[in-house]
Write a protein that holds these residues in place. Structure first.
Motif, mmCIF file in Angstrom:
data_model
loop_
_atom_site.group_PDB
_atom_site.id
_atom_site.type_symbol
_atom_site.label_atom_id
_atom_site.label_comp_id
_atom_site.label_asym_id
_atom_site.label_seq_id
_atom_site.Cartn_x
_atom_site.Cartn_y
_atom_site.Cartn_z
ATOM 1 N N ASN A 244 0.824 -1.208 0.000
ATOM 2 C CA ASN A 244 0.000 0.000 0.000
ATOM 3 C C ASN A 244 0.860 1.262 0.000
ATOM 4 O O ASN A 244 0.469 2.292 -0.550
ATOM 5 C CB ASN A 244 -0.940 0.013 1.224
ATOM 6 C CG ASN A 244 -1.824 -1.227 1.297
ATOM 7 O OD1 ASN A 244 -1.465 -2.270 0.767
ATOM 8 N ND2 ASN A 244 -2.957 -1.123 1.947
ATOM 9 N N GLY A 273 -6.449 11.692 1.992
ATOM 10 C CA GLY A 273 -6.200 10.505 2.809
ATOM 11 C C GLY A 273 -4.720 10.327 3.076
ATOM 12 O O GLY A 273 -3.896 10.442 2.162
ATOM 13 N N VAL A 277 -1.759 4.077 1.838
ATOM 14 C CA VAL A 277 -1.688 4.468 0.419
ATOM 15 C C VAL A 277 -1.368 5.963 0.300
ATOM 16 O O VAL A 277 -0.523 6.372 -0.505
ATOM 17 C CB VAL A 277 -3.006 4.112 -0.314
ATOM 18 C CG1 VAL A 277 -3.047 4.714 -1.706
ATOM 19 C CG2 VAL A 277 -3.172 2.589 -0.399
ATOM 20 N N GLY A 278 -2.020 6.779 1.101
ATOM 21 C CA GLY A 278 -1.778 8.219 1.061
ATOM 22 C C GLY A 278 -0.322 8.558 1.386
ATOM 23 O O GLY A 278 0.269 9.456 0.779
ATOM 24 N N THR A 328 -7.119 8.648 -2.050
ATOM 25 C CA THR A 328 -6.538 7.404 -1.509
ATOM 26 C C THR A 328 -7.318 6.943 -0.285
ATOM 27 O O THR A 328 -6.770 6.257 0.572
ATOM 28 C CB THR A 328 -5.061 7.614 -1.078
ATOM 29 O OG1 THR A 328 -5.041 8.315 0.190
ATOM 30 C CG2 THR A 328 -4.251 8.409 -2.086
ATOM 31 N N ASN A 331 -12.990 5.784 0.678
ATOM 32 C CA ASN A 331 -14.290 6.331 1.077
ATOM 33 C C ASN A 331 -15.024 6.777 -0.191
ATOM 34 O O ASN A 331 -14.481 6.709 -1.288
ATOM 35 C CB ASN A 331 -14.065 7.510 2.023
ATOM 36 C CG ASN A 331 -15.278 7.814 2.876
ATOM 37 O OD1 ASN A 331 -16.374 7.318 2.613
ATOM 38 N ND2 ASN A 331 -15.072 8.632 3.888
ATOM 39 N N VAL A 334 -15.443 11.761 -2.217
ATOM 40 C CA VAL A 334 -14.343 12.584 -1.694
ATOM 41 C C VAL A 334 -14.091 13.778 -2.617
ATOM 42 O O VAL A 334 -13.872 14.894 -2.160
ATOM 43 C CB VAL A 334 -13.079 11.722 -1.500
ATOM 44 C CG1 VAL A 334 -11.896 12.575 -1.093
ATOM 45 C CG2 VAL A 334 -13.339 10.650 -0.441
ATOM 46 N N GLY A 353 -7.598 4.655 -4.689
ATOM 47 C CA GLY A 353 -8.340 3.787 -3.756
ATOM 48 C C GLY A 353 -9.098 2.733 -4.562
ATOM 49 O O GLY A 353 -9.149 2.810 -5.791
ATOM 50 N N LEU A 403 -9.047 2.919 -10.106
ATOM 51 C CA LEU A 403 -7.615 2.767 -9.782
ATOM 52 C C LEU A 403 -6.673 3.151 -10.916
ATOM 53 O O LEU A 403 -6.541 2.413 -11.889
ATOM 54 C CB LEU A 403 -7.319 1.295 -9.518
ATOM 55 C CG LEU A 403 -7.880 0.592 -8.320
ATOM 56 C CD1 LEU A 403 -7.615 -0.885 -8.444
ATOM 57 C CD2 LEU A 403 -7.245 1.145 -7.091
ATOM 58 N N LEU A 406 -3.438 0.955 -11.923
ATOM 59 C CA LEU A 406 -3.675 -0.270 -12.688
ATOM 60 C C LEU A 406 -4.365 0.025 -14.013
ATOM 61 O O LEU A 406 -4.236 -0.741 -14.960
ATOM 62 C CB LEU A 406 -4.475 -1.268 -11.851
ATOM 63 C CG LEU A 406 -3.560 -1.955 -10.825
ATOM 64 C CD1 LEU A 406 -4.182 -2.046 -9.467
ATOM 65 C CD2 LEU A 406 -3.107 -3.311 -11.337
#
Ligand code: NAI
Length: 497
Positions: A244, A273, A277-278, A328, A331, A334, A353, A403, A406
């Motif tokens: 992450n 975030g 990840v953030g 990220t 949620n 955002v 995210g 994402l 990816l």
């Protein structure tokens, strides 16, 4: 067009297999954890009899995971967990297998290609759970929880005898996507009114890859609805504190570069975030010389971001300032359509995210007078109507809000995924071995579990040599002084790394 044998595989083009195989071969060299597990367990075949339904980005790294599961004795069927994340050459190589040819494929059934529609996506997810000649998969390897959710929803609907039009718990809150899931379930009910009963009775458990999927599993366990044991792979330290964070630090700029080639140095990057990840995202931007602004709802993570030297602000206060907006949070809502309307001209907007509901794409499409131009696949310019005689302003949205690492690139690099996927393989072995014990002696019930710390440490150990790390050994007296075994585990469960 596709290369397809119904029920056996459906991929873009089997002639890509050779290109995929070369990449897999190079990836194996960068995945020492998976290769060590093949060496350790190849002879004992702990997964013989396992029928694993895998729903996880069908990339080159995942190909090495799939072939590791096969090397340990498993039968496997695979789909991607995102409509844009498949590398078609990896999918082709897995279907063809190391010893087959495109004319005579001998590998693993894969149902995945880059650029699926939502209908196709959910069809593919259903395909991995149906095992021809048998009753179904007996293990799920999930990323984001869609395969697990399909089984849970299928069973609920089957018990009700119909697919109800209203929303049930655990459903994604995107109405369109839910209607697609409903149509798959409606068709399944018509084909076999007891399909999901059969499949769920076979299932021994799931190992879940990511934060978002784990979150869904804990919700199911809390409401008593979880149908089988679950291993939370994400919260192995060697997963979330590596994939992450360091994975994102690599694949976020990769996605932005491949999509736009816009310089990050000197620009302002907003990261929503500051979890694992953030942290990786912010560090990546800083490494490129961008000035980074972070937003958080959690005071601890906000304080961490501030102490790490980032400005912490609310998105509405920096709309005209930031050149990049990256979500990220895992949620929803955002970045809203209202936010996007007020962004700087040519701001780049992307999500890293798990699901696409972090950015309100549906709302953006409804802004009066807005137009969408495809720059190239997974890169779209959204142009707002000009106010007066001003130049029209536009923003660039990556991977349609899905994402971006990816969708616009090829995800995390092999070395970091070797850590994550070693946890996956160990998790699958744990669940499968445990299921063979008599009922009263099993460790895993219908709850969510993390792997024991000693296995987490083992995964890390498997990756040290490749980096030339020389670990210090505790002396017996030092170990006694600290009150821990010489061979570990070295930290208590509550330690946070
Ligand atoms: P995390 O829980 O560590 O971090 C998320 C952070 O977002 C939390 O600190 C939370 O307080 C914050 N947050 C929540 N709502 C917010 C809001 N409205 N505004 C600002 N901050 C908010 O989770 P982690 O592990 O960082 O994962 C985040 C997402 O990334 C998940 O959906 C996960 O599945 C996904 N993920 C994606 C990967 C990829 O390759 N793209 C790799 C790993 C995880």
């Amino acid at each position: 067009s596709f290369d397809e044998v119904p029920g056996r595989y459906k991929v873009r083009d089997l002639s890509l297999a050779e290109a995929g195989r070369h990449q897999i071969r190079l990836a194996e060299h960068e995945m020492p954890g998976l290769m060590a597990l093949r060496a350790e367990f190849g002879a004992s075949q702990p997964l013989a009899g396992a029928r694993i339904a895998g729903s996880l980005h069908m990339t080159v790294q995942t190909a090495v995971l799939i072939e590791t599961l096969v090397a340990l004795g498993a039968q496997v069927r695979w789909a991607s967990c995102n409509i844009f994340s498949t590398q078609d050459e990896a999918a082709a190589a897995i279907v063809v297998g190391p010893h087959g040819t495109p004319e005579d494929p001998q590998g693993v059934p894969v149902f995945a290609w880059k650029g699926e529609s939502l209908e196709e996506y959910w069809d593919c997810t259903e395909q991995i759970l149906l095992w021809p000649g048998e009753q179904g998969a007996n293990l799920i390897l999930d990323d984001g929880g869609d395969a697990t959710m399909l089984v849970h929803l299928g069973l609920q609907y089957e018990r009700l005898g119909t697919v109800p039009p209203d929303t049930l718990p655990g459903e994604p809150d995107h109405t369109h996507e839910m209607n697609v899931v409903r149509s798959v379930l409606r068709r399944a009910l018509a084909a076999d009114p007891l399909r999901w009963t059969g499949i769920s009775e076979q299932l021994l458990g799931v190992t879940e890859e990511t934060t978002t999927g784990v979150h869904r599993l804990y919700q199911l366990a809390e409401s008593g609805e979880l149908l089988f044991p679950a291993i939370n792979v994400n919260d192995s330290v060697t997963k979330s504190k590596f994939d992450n964070k360091y994975g994102i630090r690599h694949s976020l700029p990769d996605g932005i570069n491949r999509a736009t080639d816009v310089l990050m140095g000197g620009k302002v990057a907003f990261v929503a975030g500051y979890g694992d990840v953030g942290k990786g995202a912010a560090e990546a931007f800083r490494g490129q010389g961008a000035r980074v602004i972070v937003s958080e709802v959690d005071p601890i993570c906000a304080l961490q971001a501030a102490m790490d030297g980032y400005q912490v602000a609310r998105i509405e206060d920096v709309l005209g300032e930031a050149d990049f907006f990256i979500t990220t949070t895992g949620n929803k809502d955002v970045v809203t359509a209202e936010h996007m309307t007020a962004m700087k001209n040519k701001a780049i907007v992307g999500n890293i995210g798990h699901f696409d509901n972090e950015i309100d794409m549906a709302g953006l499409a409804q802004v009066p007078g807005i137009t969408r131009t495809e720059i190239k696949p997974q890169v779209h310019e959204w142009t707002f109507p000009a106010a007066g005689d001003e130049e029209p302003r536009s923003i660039i949205v990556l991977s349609e809000g899905r994402l971006l690492n990816l969708g616009n690139a090829t995800g995390h690099p092999s070395f970091v995924m070797s850590n994550s996927f070693s946890n996956q393989v160990i998790g699958q072995i744990e669940l499968f071995e445990d299921s063979k014990l008599p009922e009263g002696e099993r460790t895993y019930e219908r709850q969510v579990y993390r792997l024991p710390k000693v296995l987490d440490e083992k995964v890390a150990r498997l990756h040290l040599d490749a980096l030339g790390v020389r670990l210090t050994e505790l002396s017996t007296s030092q170990a006694d002084y600290l009150g821990i075994p010489v061979e570990g585990p070295y930290k208590p469960e509550h330690y946070r790394y």
